[in-house]
Design an enzyme around this catalytic site. Structure first.
Site, PDB file in Angstrom:
ATOM      1  N   LYS A  10     -47.368  19.924  22.363  1.00 38.30           N
ATOM      2  CA  LYS A  10     -47.678  21.142  23.108  1.00 38.30           C
ATOM      3  C   LYS A  10     -48.714  21.986  22.343  1.00 38.30           C
ATOM      4  O   LYS A  10     -48.994  21.718  21.163  1.00 38.30           O
ATOM      5  CB  LYS A  10     -46.387  21.930  23.332  1.00 38.30           C
ATOM      6  CG  LYS A  10     -45.374  21.220  24.256  1.00 38.30           C
ATOM      7  CD  LYS A  10     -44.176  22.123  24.489  1.00 38.30           C
ATOM      8  CE  LYS A  10     -43.159  21.500  25.420  1.00 38.30           C
ATOM      9  NZ  LYS A  10     -42.016  22.425  25.681  1.00 38.30           N
ATOM     10  N   TYR A  50     -44.040  20.883  35.500  1.00 37.74           N
ATOM     11  CA  TYR A  50     -42.810  21.650  35.292  1.00 37.74           C
ATOM     12  C   TYR A  50     -42.182  22.101  36.621  1.00 37.74           C
ATOM     13  O   TYR A  50     -41.419  23.059  36.648  1.00 37.74           O
ATOM     14  CB  TYR A  50     -43.084  22.846  34.387  1.00 37.74           C
ATOM     15  CG  TYR A  50     -43.158  22.484  32.915  1.00 37.74           C
ATOM     16  CD1 TYR A  50     -42.110  21.793  32.294  1.00 37.74           C
ATOM     17  CD2 TYR A  50     -44.258  22.829  32.138  1.00 37.74           C
ATOM     18  CE1 TYR A  50     -42.160  21.461  30.948  1.00 37.74           C
ATOM     19  CE2 TYR A  50     -44.312  22.504  30.784  1.00 37.74           C
ATOM     20  CZ  TYR A  50     -43.262  21.825  30.198  1.00 37.74           C
ATOM     21  OH  TYR A  50     -43.305  21.505  28.862  1.00 37.74           O
ATOM     22  N   ASN A 113     -41.492  25.021  21.228  1.00 35.74           N
ATOM     23  CA  ASN A 113     -40.720  23.896  20.681  1.00 35.74           C
ATOM     24  C   ASN A 113     -41.531  22.622  20.471  1.00 35.74           C
ATOM     25  O   ASN A 113     -40.988  21.524  20.410  1.00 35.74           O
ATOM     26  CB  ASN A 113     -39.443  23.656  21.506  1.00 35.74           C
ATOM     27  CG  ASN A 113     -39.732  23.305  22.942  1.00 35.74           C
ATOM     28  OD1 ASN A 113     -40.899  23.172  23.335  1.00 35.74           O
ATOM     29  ND2 ASN A 113     -38.695  23.136  23.733  1.00 35.74           N
ATOM     30  N   HIS A 116     -43.079  17.812  24.044  1.00 38.28           N
ATOM     31  CA  HIS A 116     -42.434  17.452  25.312  1.00 38.28           C
ATOM     32  C   HIS A 116     -42.205  15.945  25.326  1.00 38.28           C
ATOM     33  O   HIS A 116     -43.045  15.181  24.861  1.00 38.28           O
ATOM     34  CB  HIS A 116     -43.324  17.819  26.508  1.00 38.28           C
ATOM     35  CG  HIS A 116     -42.825  17.220  27.793  1.00 38.28           C
ATOM     36  ND1 HIS A 116     -41.856  17.828  28.569  1.00 38.28           N
ATOM     37  CD2 HIS A 116     -43.096  16.030  28.396  1.00 38.28           C
ATOM     38  CE1 HIS A 116     -41.580  17.044  29.604  1.00 38.28           C
ATOM     39  NE2 HIS A 116     -42.320  15.951  29.524  1.00 38.28           N
ATOM     40  N   GLU A 129     -44.172  11.238  35.159  1.00 36.28           N
ATOM     41  CA  GLU A 129     -45.016  12.021  34.249  1.00 36.28           C
ATOM     42  C   GLU A 129     -46.207  11.196  33.760  1.00 36.28           C
ATOM     43  O   GLU A 129     -47.313  11.727  33.628  1.00 36.28           O
ATOM     44  CB  GLU A 129     -44.161  12.549  33.094  1.00 36.28           C
ATOM     45  CG  GLU A 129     -43.147  13.578  33.600  1.00 36.28           C
ATOM     46  CD  GLU A 129     -42.227  14.136  32.516  1.00 36.28           C
ATOM     47  OE1 GLU A 129     -42.225  13.617  31.383  1.00 36.28           O
ATOM     48  OE2 GLU A 129     -41.514  15.112  32.819  1.00 36.28           O
TER      49      GLU A 129
HETATM   50  P1  IDP Z   1     -36.939  19.924  27.541  1.00 36.06           P
HETATM   51  O1  IDP Z   1     -38.356  20.276  27.138  1.00 36.06           O
HETATM   52  O2  IDP Z   1     -36.076  19.699  26.342  1.00 36.06           O
HETATM   53  O3  IDP Z   1     -36.876  18.808  28.542  1.00 36.06           O
HETATM   54  P2  IDP Z   1     -36.346  21.736  29.748  1.00 36.06           P
HETATM   55  O4  IDP Z   1     -35.004  22.324  30.047  1.00 36.06           O
HETATM   56  O5  IDP Z   1     -36.874  20.684  30.661  1.00 36.06           O
HETATM   57  O6  IDP Z   1     -36.319  21.234  28.232  1.00 36.06           O
HETATM   58  O7  IDP Z   1     -37.359  22.953  29.712  1.00 36.06           O
HETATM   59  C1  IDP Z   1     -38.758  22.721  29.663  1.00 36.06           C
HETATM   60  C2  IDP Z   1     -39.372  23.670  28.654  1.00 36.06           C
HETATM   61  O8  IDP Z   1     -39.227  25.006  29.121  1.00 36.06           O
HETATM   62  C3  IDP Z   1     -38.681  23.664  27.276  1.00 36.06           C
HETATM   63  O9  IDP Z   1     -39.189  22.654  26.433  1.00 36.06           O
HETATM   64  C4  IDP Z   1     -39.009  25.047  26.765  1.00 36.06           C
HETATM   65  O10 IDP Z   1     -40.319  25.074  26.211  1.00 36.06           O
HETATM   66  C5  IDP Z   1     -39.010  25.879  28.016  1.00 36.06           C
HETATM   67  N1  IDP Z   1     -37.721  26.545  28.245  1.00 36.06           N
HETATM   68  C6  IDP Z   1     -36.555  25.966  28.637  1.00 36.06           C
HETATM   69  N2  IDP Z   1     -35.585  26.868  28.781  1.00 36.06           N
HETATM   70  C7  IDP Z   1     -36.145  28.070  28.486  1.00 36.06           C
HETATM   71  C8  IDP Z   1     -35.642  29.417  28.456  1.00 36.06           C
HETATM   72  O11 IDP Z   1     -34.469  29.690  28.733  1.00 36.06           O
HETATM   73  N3  IDP Z   1     -36.550  30.374  28.082  1.00 36.06           N
HETATM   74  C9  IDP Z   1     -37.844  30.111  27.763  1.00 36.06           C
HETATM   75  N4  IDP Z   1     -38.346  28.860  27.791  1.00 36.06           N
HETATM   76  C10 IDP Z   1     -37.519  27.856  28.149  1.00 36.06           C
HETATM   77 MG    MG Z   2     -37.289  18.655  30.553  1.00 35.70          MG
END
Ligand code: IDP
Ligand code: MG
Length: 152
Positions: A10, A50, A113, A116, A129
């Site tokens: 990212k 997303y 984080n 992805h 994807e």
């Molecule tokens: P993942 O990346 O581990 O698959 P997902 O639940 O699919 O997690 O969420 C996609 C991305 O959205 C996460 O990697 C994170 O960057 C962001 N994200 C997820 N939940 C939150 C939240 O509660 N607040 C802010 N950003 C979030």
């Molecule tokens: Mg996800």
């Protein structure tokens, strides 16, 4: 079973110089790089990618962030690749991710984080994807010379 999965460093990972480290970890694990593209994601692609989160309160911030700078999009192949990459990434929130995982070693904040990876619990997410980010001709078919030493 051998499969392909979509992985992306990212914008925070790119800015923090973590492309090489992340690629190294996946290579050393034995996964095979099938495609890679350094690119900036536009709003349409971000909203598609997303889409499952469009109703979430963090959706606009997420789309804003993922389009804020270049990313390194990749396809990796190997046995159980989708789930194995997710294990290497660690929990979504770096604060909960185990040390030794990519998010656990390089992140502190949920919205930053680093990486992805397609979700193995979301059936077909890897193929969807890959299709979204790459044309078929960009996926390279070849063998790694260590394949006979990686798999029984
Ligand atoms: P993942 O990346 O581990 O698959 P997902 O639940 O699919 O997690 O969420 C996609 C991305 O959205 C996460 O990697 C994170 O960057 C962001 N994200 C997820 N939940 C939150 C939240 O509660 N607040 C802010 N950003 C979030
Ligand atoms: Mg996800």
């Amino acid at each position: 079973m051998s499969e392909r999965t979509f992985v992306m460093v990212k914008p925070d990972g790119v800015q923090r110089g973590l492309i090489g480290e992340i690629v190294s970890r996946l290579e050393e694990r034995g996964l095979k790089l099938v495609a890679g593209k350094f690119m900036q994601i536009d709003r349409d692609l971000a909203e598609d990618h997303y889409g499952e989160h469009e109703d979430k309160p963090f959706f606009d911030d997420l789309v804003g962030f993922i389009t804020s700078g270049p990313v390194f999009a990749m396809v990796w192949e190997g046995q159980d690749a989708t789930r194995q990459v997710r294990r290497m990434m660690g929990a979504t929130d770096p604060a909960d991710a185990q040390p030794g995982t990519i998010r656990g070693d390089y992140g502190l904040d949920l919205g930053r984080n680093v990486i992805h990876g397609s979700d193995h619990e979301d059936e077909g997410a890897n193929e969807r994807e890959i299709d979204l980010f790459f044309d078929e001709v960009e996926l390279v078919d070849y063998e790694r010379i260590d394949e006979t030493w990686l798999y029984e």
